[in-house]
Design a protein around this motif. Structure first.
Motif, PDB file in Angstrom:
ATOM      1  N   GLN A  18     -11.445 -13.316  -7.053  1.00  0.00           N
ATOM      2  CA  GLN A  18     -12.164 -13.326  -8.323  1.00  0.00           C
ATOM      3  C   GLN A  18     -13.004 -14.572  -8.533  1.00  0.00           C
ATOM      4  N   GLY A  19     -12.878 -15.538  -7.643  1.00  0.00           N
ATOM      5  CA  GLY A  19     -13.660 -16.764  -7.776  1.00  0.00           C
ATOM      6  C   GLY A  19     -13.213 -17.647  -8.914  1.00  0.00           C
ATOM      7  N   THR A  20     -11.918 -17.547  -9.311  1.00  0.00           N
ATOM      8  CA  THR A  20     -11.407 -18.355 -10.408  1.00  0.00           C
ATOM      9  C   THR A  20      -9.907 -18.557 -10.240  1.00  0.00           C
ATOM     10  N   ILE A  21      -9.360 -19.556 -10.919  1.00  0.00           N
ATOM     11  CA  ILE A  21      -7.916 -19.737 -11.048  1.00  0.00           C
ATOM     12  C   ILE A  21      -7.500 -19.072 -12.348  1.00  0.00           C
ATOM     13  N   LEU A  78     -10.118 -28.817  -6.433  1.00  0.00           N
ATOM     14  CA  LEU A  78      -9.850 -27.800  -5.421  1.00  0.00           C
ATOM     15  C   LEU A  78     -11.127 -27.050  -5.056  1.00  0.00           C
ATOM     16  N   GLY A  79     -11.955 -26.773  -6.048  1.00  0.00           N
ATOM     17  CA  GLY A  79     -13.212 -26.085  -5.778  1.00  0.00           C
ATOM     18  C   GLY A  79     -14.101 -26.885  -4.841  1.00  0.00           C
ATOM     19  N   GLN A  80     -14.200 -28.168  -5.087  1.00  0.00           N
ATOM     20  CA  GLN A  80     -15.008 -29.020  -4.212  1.00  0.00           C
ATOM     21  C   GLN A  80     -14.448 -29.013  -2.794  1.00  0.00           C
ATOM     22  N   ALA A  81     -13.111 -29.022  -2.686  1.00  0.00           N
ATOM     23  CA  ALA A  81     -12.471 -29.089  -1.372  1.00  0.00           C
ATOM     24  C   ALA A  81     -12.700 -27.822  -0.553  1.00  0.00           C
ATOM     25  N   VAL A  82     -12.761 -26.662  -1.222  1.00  0.00           N
ATOM     26  CA  VAL A  82     -12.888 -25.390  -0.485  1.00  0.00           C
ATOM     27  C   VAL A  82     -14.325 -24.881  -0.439  1.00  0.00           C
ATOM     28  N   GLY A  83     -15.249 -25.660  -0.948  1.00  0.00           N
ATOM     29  CA  GLY A  83     -16.648 -25.258  -0.897  1.00  0.00           C
ATOM     30  C   GLY A  83     -17.079 -24.361  -2.040  1.00  0.00           C
ATOM     31  N   LYS A  84     -16.337 -24.425  -3.151  1.00  0.00           N
ATOM     32  CA  LYS A  84     -16.703 -23.672  -4.357  1.00  0.00           C
ATOM     33  C   LYS A  84     -16.798 -24.657  -5.528  1.00  0.00           C
ATOM     34  N   PRO A  85     -17.847 -25.456  -5.571  1.00  0.00           N
ATOM     35  CA  PRO A  85     -17.942 -26.527  -6.579  1.00  0.00           C
ATOM     36  C   PRO A  85     -17.998 -26.024  -8.016  1.00  0.00           C
ATOM     37  N   ASP A  86     -18.280 -24.754  -8.222  1.00  0.00           N
ATOM     38  CA  ASP A  86     -18.329 -24.206  -9.577  1.00  0.00           C
ATOM     39  C   ASP A  86     -17.031 -23.506  -9.975  1.00  0.00           C
ATOM     40  N   LEU A  87     -15.975 -23.696  -9.202  1.00  0.00           N
ATOM     41  CA  LEU A  87     -14.702 -23.031  -9.485  1.00  0.00           C
ATOM     42  C   LEU A  87     -14.219 -23.365 -10.898  1.00  0.00           C
ATOM     43  N   TYR A 146       2.156 -28.119  -3.870  1.00  0.00           N
ATOM     44  CA  TYR A 146       2.022 -26.910  -3.049  1.00  0.00           C
ATOM     45  C   TYR A 146       2.191 -25.629  -3.856  1.00  0.00           C
ATOM     46  N   ASN A 147       2.639 -25.730  -5.124  1.00  0.00           N
ATOM     47  CA  ASN A 147       2.636 -24.544  -5.983  1.00  0.00           C
ATOM     48  C   ASN A 147       1.212 -24.042  -6.239  1.00  0.00           C
ATOM     49  N   MET A 148       0.243 -24.940  -6.055  1.00  0.00           N
ATOM     50  CA  MET A 148      -1.159 -24.560  -6.239  1.00  0.00           C
ATOM     51  C   MET A 148      -1.627 -23.544  -5.202  1.00  0.00           C
ATOM     52  N   LEU A 149      -0.882 -23.404  -4.125  1.00  0.00           N
ATOM     53  CA  LEU A 149      -1.259 -22.413  -3.113  1.00  0.00           C
ATOM     54  C   LEU A 149      -1.267 -21.000  -3.693  1.00  0.00           C
ATOM     55  N   ALA A 150      -0.517 -20.804  -4.775  1.00  0.00           N
ATOM     56  CA  ALA A 150      -0.512 -19.495  -5.437  1.00  0.00           C
ATOM     57  C   ALA A 150      -1.863 -19.166  -6.057  1.00  0.00           C
ATOM     58  N   PHE A 151      -2.731 -20.159  -6.181  1.00  0.00           N
ATOM     59  CA  PHE A 151      -4.066 -19.923  -6.740  1.00  0.00           C
ATOM     60  C   PHE A 151      -5.012 -19.256  -5.733  1.00  0.00           C
ATOM     61  N   ILE A 152      -4.690 -19.347  -4.460  1.00  0.00           N
ATOM     62  CA  ILE A 152      -5.637 -18.921  -3.426  1.00  0.00           C
ATOM     63  C   ILE A 152      -6.062 -17.457  -3.563  1.00  0.00           C
ATOM     64  N   PRO A 153      -5.139 -16.516  -3.765  1.00  0.00           N
ATOM     65  CA  PRO A 153      -5.585 -15.109  -3.839  1.00  0.00           C
ATOM     66  C   PRO A 153      -6.633 -14.844  -4.914  1.00  0.00           C
ATOM     67  N   THR A 154      -6.453 -15.409  -6.126  1.00  0.00           N
ATOM     68  CA  THR A 154      -7.426 -15.131  -7.181  1.00  0.00           C
ATOM     69  C   THR A 154      -8.724 -15.917  -6.977  1.00  0.00           C
ATOM     70  N   ILE A 155      -8.628 -17.079  -6.337  1.00  0.00           N
ATOM     71  CA  ILE A 155      -9.862 -17.804  -6.018  1.00  0.00           C
ATOM     72  C   ILE A 155     -10.707 -16.967  -5.068  1.00  0.00           C
TER      73      ILE A 155
END
Length: 300
Positions: free
Chosen positions: A167-170, A222-231, A155-164
């Motif tokens: 900016q479309g990236t981690i 994560l990209g595949q899961a949220v609909g951003k396969p090129d993340l 769940y620390n990965m949730l911190a990635f959400i704002p930049t995804i």
């Protein structure tokens, strides 16, 4: 056994309490929030309402138990509190536990420690876990302690959400294709429940992990899961990462600790003891967590 659980009904303590009650133990859950009492009792446990800062309360509560599970936690916004020394606050809680254990006479302890607790050098913010273990180790030899060292929580990965989203990236100060371990709180709870069923002898350490995946793999899943396969996962210099954290409002001291901790992932310091005592991986994999991540991502 009569077991005291700290951590209220958090990500680990709730499933742990459920497992212990199912296994026939008498469980008391410490919570600072009176409104949690009904939920705790619905699980089949008893509630003890009080604070980790209150040594007399901890001592009286521990005195009723055969074993205790100790974890340290701070307020959700603690890392962004400019006036709070996070490490000092955690260490004080550990000293409270130490005194309560000593004065209550309880002899069986499970302590939630962390990856990185093998050293206080080069692991940034995680150094307080090393210090915490030393405080517990000062207890009399007849107190048996099991140190649980989970790796980075999913769940620390949730911190990635704002930049995804922005900016479309981690973005972090490490990255690449070297695998590193991650863990589900559900697997942590299962391991700790298992340890309560085993003999308590001396001082032991157990690492806990669920999966081992590289940063670039994390981005792909994560990209595949949220609909951003090129993340993509973008690694930036330490100083730039530190400045980003501070610009987001993080306490500068805490931000430096996070930056050094992440650098320790890349240079090998963080995982050097883990790989010497590599655990069997738990059943909850990154692909499983990605579904939960995606649900939260789309809600925000």
């Amino acid at each position: 056994m009569k077991i005291i659980i700290t951590g209220s009904l958090g990500n680990i303590s709730k499933p742990l309490t459920e497992k212990l009650v199912h296994n026939g133990h008498q469980v008391t859950v410490i919570s600072t929030r009176p409104e949690r009492q009904a939920e705790i009792e619905n699980i089949g446990a008893q509630a003890a309402i009080g604070s980790m800062e209150d040594v007399d309360f901890l001592t009286a509560t521990f005195a009723t138990a055969d074993a205790v599970y100790c974890m340290e936690s701070l307020a959700p916004n603690a890392f962004f509190d400019k006036d709070l020394d996070v490490s000092a606050a955690i260490i004080q809680i550990c000293k409270n536990y130490q005194k309560a254990i000593q004065e209550s006479g309880v002899k069986k302890v499970i302590h939630l420690s962390s990856i990185g607790a093998h050293t206080d050098k080069g692991v940034g913010l995680l150094a307080f876990h090393y210090q915490a273990e030393q405080i517990f180790n000062e207890l009399d030899d007849d107190v048996s302690i099991k140190f649980m060292r989970p790796v980075g929580f999913y769940y620390n990965m949730l911190a990635f959400i704002p930049t995804i989203k922005a900016q479309g990236t981690i973005v972090s100060n490490y990255g690449g294709d070297n695998k590193e371990p991650w863990v589900s709180p559900l697997d942590i709870a299962s391991v700790i429940a298992q340890e309560f069923e085993k003999p308590f002898e001396g001082r032991t350490v157990r690492y806990i992990a669920s999966d081992e995946v590289a940063p670039n793999e994390v981005a792909a899943v994560l990209g595949q899961a949220v609909g951003k396969p090129d993340l993509q996962w973008t690694a930036i210099p330490d100083e730039a990462f530190l400045n980003r954290l501070v610009s987001f409002g993080m306490n500068p001291q805490t931000a430096r600790g996070f930056t050094e901790m992440n650098a320790a992932r890349l240079n090998g310091i963080l995982y050097e003891d883990y790989y010497k005592h590599r655990p069997e991986l738990g059943p909850h994999k990154l692909n499983d967590y990605a579904k939960e991540f995606a649900a939260i991502y789309h809600q925000q």
